[in-house]
Design an enzyme around this catalytic site. Structure first.
Site, PDB file in Angstrom:
ATOM      1  N   ARG A  33     -25.063  12.165  -6.918  1.00  0.00           N
ATOM      2  CA  ARG A  33     -24.044  11.915  -7.952  1.00  0.00           C
ATOM      3  C   ARG A  33     -23.472  13.227  -8.487  1.00  0.00           C
ATOM      4  O   ARG A  33     -22.351  13.266  -8.981  1.00  0.00           O
ATOM      5  CB  ARG A  33     -24.672  11.100  -9.088  1.00  0.00           C
ATOM      6  N   ILE A  59     -17.050   8.845 -15.202  1.00  0.00           N
ATOM      7  CA  ILE A  59     -17.803   8.294 -14.063  1.00  0.00           C
ATOM      8  C   ILE A  59     -18.751   7.276 -14.705  1.00  0.00           C
ATOM      9  O   ILE A  59     -19.338   7.543 -15.761  1.00  0.00           O
ATOM     10  CB  ILE A  59     -18.561   9.415 -13.308  1.00  0.00           C
ATOM     11  N   SER A  60     -18.870   6.105 -14.095  1.00  0.00           N
ATOM     12  CA  SER A  60     -19.645   5.037 -14.738  1.00  0.00           C
ATOM     13  C   SER A  60     -21.136   5.346 -14.751  1.00  0.00           C
ATOM     14  O   SER A  60     -21.638   6.154 -13.969  1.00  0.00           O
ATOM     15  CB  SER A  60     -19.402   3.714 -14.014  1.00  0.00           C
ATOM     16  N   GLN A  61     -21.823   4.627 -15.642  1.00  0.00           N
ATOM     17  CA  GLN A  61     -23.288   4.726 -15.747  1.00  0.00           C
ATOM     18  C   GLN A  61     -23.913   4.230 -14.433  1.00  0.00           C
ATOM     19  O   GLN A  61     -23.539   3.156 -13.949  1.00  0.00           O
ATOM     20  CB  GLN A  61     -23.717   3.845 -16.921  1.00  0.00           C
ATOM     21  N   PRO A  62     -24.856   4.984 -13.852  1.00  0.00           N
ATOM     22  CA  PRO A  62     -25.416   4.581 -12.553  1.00  0.00           C
ATOM     23  C   PRO A  62     -25.986   3.163 -12.518  1.00  0.00           C
ATOM     24  O   PRO A  62     -25.774   2.440 -11.540  1.00  0.00           O
ATOM     25  CB  PRO A  62     -26.514   5.615 -12.306  1.00  0.00           C
TER      26      PRO A  62
END
Ligand code: SAM
Length: 215
Positions: A33, A59-62
């Site tokens: 990431r 960037i979205s939360q994993p």
């Protein structure tokens, strides 16, 4: 593969979030990431948090990326449309699990950077398009799966119409700018079944192509 302490924590957070699909876990474990982030945020890549990227986006939360990917019930025959390329990370998670990913981003600068990064990383089944994803991608429709990574007040009818029969769409829906509901839509014989998957936080779906400052 030897995982760092940070990456082990990352995997632990995904399991805690209830991710059980082995293929999704594997691709989350093996996709770095940090390369999708810049500057000081690279050091925080394996925290289970959304993080800033350029153009004021995130960037979205994993764990949310994994949850949405799992909900899509992907297979190698799927042609997928993503609305909201952002950094390109979600597209990179989808790509190994499907036949082809089309991803649309309204910020030309983000689309260009994601395209360059994904090509450099060796992905050959992702097409990045600069455009207003609220119109979907009629030229490539219909899609087996659609994922929106920006929130709309309702599932856009245009996108529902670009979903194949038997297809699945996953998206954040809500009127609030801060908290929305993650929705899974299943299309069967032209009818739609809706399932709520819990709260999420996404930036809103905006219309038109953004005017980014010249690079
Ligand atoms: N999927 C991304 C990733 O993995 O980094 C995160 C996406 S970010 C939460 C949402 C993205 O949706 C932003 O980059 C934003 O510019 C984009 N977006 C918002 N409205 C859009 C639209 N109508 N068409 C295409 N992209 C849009």
């Amino acid at each position: 593969m030897n995982l760092s302490e940070e990456q082990l924590q990352f995997v632990f957070h995904l399991r805690q979030a209830g991710i059980t699909d082995r293929d999704v876990m594997k691709v989350m474990e093996t996709t770095p990431r940090d390369v999708f982030l810049e500057g000081i945020f690279r050091d925080r890549a394996y925290e289970d948090r959304p993080l800033p990227i350029s153009c004021g986006q995130t960037i979205s939360q994993p764990s949310t990326v994994a949850r949405m990917t799992e909900a899509l019930e992907l297979n190698k025959r799927c042609k997928v449309l993503e609305i909201g390329t952002g950094s390109g990370y979600q597209a990179a998670i989808l790509a190994p699990l499907v036949r082809r990913v089309y991803t649309v981003e309204r910020h030309p600068a983000l689309a260009k950077a994601a395209d360059k990064l994904l090509t450099g990383l060796g992905y050959t089944n992702i097409t990045v398009i600069t455009g207003d994803g609220s119109h979907g991608l009629p030229a490539q429709a219909p899609f087996d799966r659609i994922i929106m990574t920006a929130a709309a007040e309702d599932p856009p009818a245009v996108l529902l119409n670009q979903l194949k029969d038997g297809g699945i769409m996953v998206l954040p829906v809500g009127q609030s700018d801060t908290v929305q509901n993650l929705i899974k839509v299943i299309k069967t014989n032209g009818r739609f079944e809706y399932k709520e998957l819990g709260e999420v936080r996404f930036v809103p779906l905006l219309g038109g192509i953004a005017k980014d400052p010249a690079a």
